[in-house]
Motif scaffolding. Sequence first.
Motif, PDB file in Angstrom:
ATOM      1  N   GLN A  57       0.780  -1.347   0.031  1.00 47.44           N
ATOM      2  CA  GLN A  57       0.128  -0.103   0.059  1.00 47.44           C
ATOM      3  C   GLN A  57       0.879   1.316  -0.076  1.00 47.44           C
ATOM      4  N   VAL A  58       0.238   2.186  -0.420  1.00 47.65           N
ATOM      5  CA  VAL A  58       0.832   3.892  -0.543  1.00 47.65           C
ATOM      6  C   VAL A  58      -0.163   4.207   0.725  1.00 47.65           C
ATOM      7  N   LEU A  59       0.270   4.711   1.580  1.00 49.92           N
ATOM      8  CA  LEU A  59      -0.009   5.567   3.256  1.00 49.92           C
ATOM      9  C   LEU A  59      -0.360   6.853   2.862  1.00 49.92           C
ATOM     10  N   PRO A  60      -1.644   7.190   2.670  1.00 50.11           N
ATOM     11  CA  PRO A  60      -1.541   8.507   2.816  1.00 50.11           C
ATOM     12  C   PRO A  60      -0.518   9.811   3.577  1.00 50.11           C
ATOM     13  N   GLU A  61      -0.774  10.656   2.646  1.00 49.64           N
ATOM     14  CA  GLU A  61       0.243  11.918   2.924  1.00 49.64           C
ATOM     15  C   GLU A  61       0.218  12.334   4.345  1.00 49.64           C
ATOM     16  N   ASP A  62       1.316  13.290   5.153  1.00 50.67           N
ATOM     17  CA  ASP A  62       0.995  13.193   6.511  1.00 50.67           C
ATOM     18  C   ASP A  62       0.490  14.423   6.618  1.00 50.67           C
ATOM     19  N   TRP A  67      -0.208  17.117  15.236  1.00 52.67           N
ATOM     20  CA  TRP A  67       1.520  18.300  15.811  1.00 52.67           C
ATOM     21  C   TRP A  67       1.870  16.257  16.276  1.00 52.67           C
ATOM     22  N   ASP A  68       1.260  14.943  15.832  1.00 51.59           N
ATOM     23  CA  ASP A  68       1.634  13.706  15.807  1.00 51.59           C
ATOM     24  C   ASP A  68       2.110  12.950  14.353  1.00 51.59           C
ATOM     25  N   TYR A  69       3.407  12.443  14.416  1.00 52.87           N
ATOM     26  CA  TYR A  69       4.032  12.301  13.812  1.00 52.87           C
ATOM     27  C   TYR A  69       3.398  10.791  13.113  1.00 52.87           C
ATOM     28  N   GLU A  70       3.591  10.444  11.648  1.00 50.50           N
ATOM     29  CA  GLU A  70       3.079   9.317  11.374  1.00 50.50           C
ATOM     30  C   GLU A  70       3.822   7.757  11.151  1.00 50.50           C
ATOM     31  N   ASP A  71       3.839   6.678  11.492  1.00 49.11           N
ATOM     32  CA  ASP A  71       4.486   5.698  12.298  1.00 49.11           C
ATOM     33  C   ASP A  71       5.922   5.448  10.481  1.00 49.11           C
ATOM     34  N   TRP A  72       5.480   5.939   9.646  1.00 54.02           N
ATOM     35  CA  TRP A  72       6.025   5.740   8.295  1.00 54.02           C
ATOM     36  C   TRP A  72       7.164   6.530   8.645  1.00 54.02           C
ATOM     37  N   GLN A  73       6.701   8.411   8.913  1.00 53.73           N
ATOM     38  CA  GLN A  73       7.934   9.067   8.986  1.00 53.73           C
ATOM     39  C   GLN A  73       9.544   8.483   9.331  1.00 53.73           C
ATOM     40  N   VAL A  84      15.703  10.634   4.196  1.00 54.52           N
ATOM     41  CA  VAL A  84      15.455  11.292   3.143  1.00 54.52           C
ATOM     42  C   VAL A  84      16.094  11.953   2.601  1.00 54.52           C
ATOM     43  N   PRO A  85      17.367  12.065   1.273  1.00 47.52           N
ATOM     44  CA  PRO A  85      18.018  13.544   0.942  1.00 47.52           C
ATOM     45  C   PRO A  85      17.229  14.692   1.019  1.00 47.52           C
ATOM     46  N   ARG A  86      18.416  15.356   1.202  1.00 46.91           N
ATOM     47  CA  ARG A  86      17.963  17.148   0.916  1.00 46.91           C
ATOM     48  C   ARG A  86      16.624  17.418   0.226  1.00 46.91           C
ATOM     49  N   ARG A  87      15.521  18.439  -0.078  1.00 46.04           N
ATOM     50  CA  ARG A  87      15.025  18.856  -1.080  1.00 46.04           C
ATOM     51  C   ARG A  87      14.131  17.527  -1.558  1.00 46.04           C
ATOM     52  N   ARG A  88      14.010  16.449  -0.516  1.00 46.95           N
ATOM     53  CA  ARG A  88      12.605  15.841  -1.432  1.00 46.95           C
ATOM     54  C   ARG A  88      11.984  16.202  -0.127  1.00 46.95           C
ATOM     55  N   LYS A  89      10.774  14.866  -0.776  1.00 49.01           N
ATOM     56  CA  LYS A  89       9.658  14.083   0.987  1.00 49.01           C
ATOM     57  C   LYS A  89       9.698  12.988   0.501  1.00 49.01           C
ATOM     58  N   GLY A  90       9.130  12.360   1.671  1.00 51.40           N
ATOM     59  CA  GLY A  90       9.367  10.791   1.971  1.00 51.40           C
ATOM     60  C   GLY A  90       7.242  10.506   1.235  1.00 51.40           C
ATOM     61  N   ILE A  91       8.038   9.493   1.163  1.00 49.36           N
ATOM     62  CA  ILE A  91       6.635   8.710   0.663  1.00 49.36           C
ATOM     63  C   ILE A  91       6.516   7.610   1.267  1.00 49.36           C
ATOM     64  N   GLY A  92       4.863   7.496   2.403  1.00 48.89           N
ATOM     65  CA  GLY A  92       5.053   6.172   3.068  1.00 48.89           C
ATOM     66  C   GLY A  92       5.151   4.839   2.651  1.00 48.89           C
ATOM     67  N   LEU A  93       5.316   3.470   2.559  1.00 51.36           N
ATOM     68  CA  LEU A  93       4.763   2.685   2.027  1.00 51.36           C
ATOM     69  C   LEU A  93       4.649   1.653   2.600  1.00 51.36           C
ATOM     70  N   LYS A  94       3.914   0.614   2.785  1.00 56.17           N
ATOM     71  CA  LYS A  94       3.608  -0.637   3.166  1.00 56.17           C
ATOM     72  C   LYS A  94       3.699  -2.164   2.752  1.00 56.17           C
ATOM     73  N   LEU A  95       4.835  -2.494   3.347  1.00 57.16           N
ATOM     74  CA  LEU A  95       5.481  -3.155   2.389  1.00 57.16           C
ATOM     75  C   LEU A  95       4.531  -4.766   2.628  1.00 57.16           C
ATOM     76  N   THR A  96       4.625  -6.194   2.511  1.00 59.87           N
ATOM     77  CA  THR A  96       3.875  -6.779   1.794  1.00 59.87           C
ATOM     78  C   THR A  96       3.868  -7.257   3.364  1.00 59.87           C
TER      79      THR A  96
END
Length: 131
Positions: A57-62, A67-73, A84-96
């Motif tokens: 699954q591709v997890l929803p955006e934060d 005030w709370d962080y998502e687990d994937w962050q 995560v490299p500078r000037r990039r934004k993370g996307i949460g992925l749940k693996l099988t």
Amino acid sequence: MIRGGAVHWFGLLFCAVLLAGFVWLQVVAGKRHISVELTEDTLRQGAELLPLRNIAQVLPEDDEESWDYEDWQSARALGELSGVPRRRKGIGLKLTDGGLVQAWARDHFTLRAELSAALERLTGDDEKEVR
């Protein structure tokens, strides 16, 4: 040169070539480790290759307001990097296997949309094979 002394051309040329070599090495390493490629079967982030069949699954955006962080962050970033490299934004992925990782991109909206579409195509193909 200004004072009229001897100019050490070999030393100047050697230092210039040495500096150019280090700059070239940094540029090549940057391009290799901060590149993203999405194909029909795999997601490549830097030097790491992740098969799409391993993504559940591709997890929803934060939520920027929360005030709370998502687990994937706090999950591991793909690409054999420490984060995560500078000037990039993370996307949460749940693996099988139940694990969480962060994919990342400069244009994270496009990667999220393309990754979601690729996973839908992949699951759609799996459902057709079962029938």
